[in-house]
Design an enzyme around this catalytic site. Sequence first.
Site, PDB file in Angstrom:
ATOM      1  CB  CYS A 182      -0.881   0.007   1.243  1.00 27.09           C
ATOM      2  SG  CYS A 182      -1.775   1.556   1.414  1.00 27.09           S
TER       3      CYS A 182
ATOM      4  CD  GLU B 253       1.490  -0.974   8.464  1.00 28.42           C
ATOM      5  OE1 GLU B 253       1.831   0.179   8.766  1.00 28.42           O
ATOM      6  OE2 GLU B 253       0.292  -1.336   8.405  1.00 28.42           O
TER       7      GLU B 253
ATOM      8  CG  ASN C  88      -8.619  -2.719   9.178  1.00 30.23           C
ATOM      9  OD1 ASN C  88      -9.821  -2.520   9.035  1.00 30.23           O
ATOM     10  ND2 ASN C  88      -7.947  -3.551   8.406  1.00 30.23           N
TER      11      ASN C  88
END
Length: 336
Positions: free
Chosen positions: A106, A136, A234
Site C-alpha cells: 500500500c 507491516e 484494523n
Amino acid sequence: MGNMSASPARRRVLLAAPRGYCAGVDRAVIAVEKALEQYGAPVYVRHEIVHNKYVVQTLEKKGAIFVERTEEVPPGNIVMFSAHGVAPVVHEEAERGRLATIDATCPLVTKVHKEAVRFAKDDYDILLIGHEGHEEVIGTSGEAPEHITLVDGPEDVANVEVRDPSKVVWLSQTTLSVDETMETVDALKGKFPQLLSPPSDDICYATQNRQLAVKQMGAEADLVIVVGSRNSSNSKRLVEVAKLAGARAAYLVDFADEIDEVWLEGVSTVGVTSGASVPEVLVEQVLEWLTGHGFEDVEIVKAAEESIAFSLPKELRRDLREEAAALVAERKGATG
C-alpha cells in the site's frame, strides 16, 4: 429494558459508511487478479495479500499460491509482495532466488517506510507504535532495524530507552486504534518532551474513517457486528472502538453463519461494519441474515466521504515472465 409486556422496540440496523475495502486493499487484490490474467498461474504471493480469509481463498482458486517465506518460491517465478509491505532484506531474497517481483505494498505503508529511512539517515531513534509480529511492523522495522524500537501500546512506554532524548521521533503502523495511539504518543511525550511527530499522521485515512463511523454507531447500537478476519489488525480495532463507544457487545465474524442468535437477545439496534480488507458481498450476507431475523430496517451512518484510488503497481506494465526466465538463464550462464 422495562416492562416485558410493552411493545418491542423497532428493530433496526445501522450500517457504517465508510466500511470495507480501502484503496490499498483494492489495488492489491486487483494486482493479483491482473497478474494471473496477464501471466497465467501460478503467481506466488508472499504472505496473505490482505488479511482476509475469503479474499485469500478466492485468489487461491484462481491460481495464486501464498507462501510465508520468499525461499519457498521456485526460481524463475513471479512473487508478489502483500499490501502490508516488506523489509529490504525480502527484496534481496527475491533477487537471490532469481524471482521477478511485483510490489503490491500500500502506498500509505510505503510512506511510513520512507519516513523510517529518512529519520534513520538523520540518526534519530525511531519509536514505532504497532503490534509485535504484525507483517507491516516487521516490514517497517526492517528499513532501519538499528534505529527502531517497537512500542506496543501505552503500557510499553515505561520500558523504552533512547540514546539521545533530543533526537527521537515516533511513527506508527497504519491500522491502529487512533485513540490508543494518541494515548501512547502522550505517554511518550511525557517521557521524552522533545519527541518529534511524523510529518503527517501515519494511521491511514481508511482506518480513521472506519473508526469514526463505528464511534457514531456504537453509541446507539446494542450490538455491533464487525465483518473481518481474526488476523486483521484494523478489523479487531473496530471491535474495540465499538465497545468503547458504548455498544453493549461487539463481535468479529468472517461470515454471516458465524453470528450467534443468542447475541440478538434483548437487542433492538444492531450496528454493522467491515474491515478494510473485506469484500462487500460478505456484508450483504450479514444484512440478509439479519433481515431473516427480523432486522429489516437499514439506516446508513455516514462519517466521511472517500474517493481515494491508487494506480496499479508499475510491474504489471511489463512482461515479468520473460524477466523471470532471463534471471534463471543469467544464473546458468554465470555457472556454465
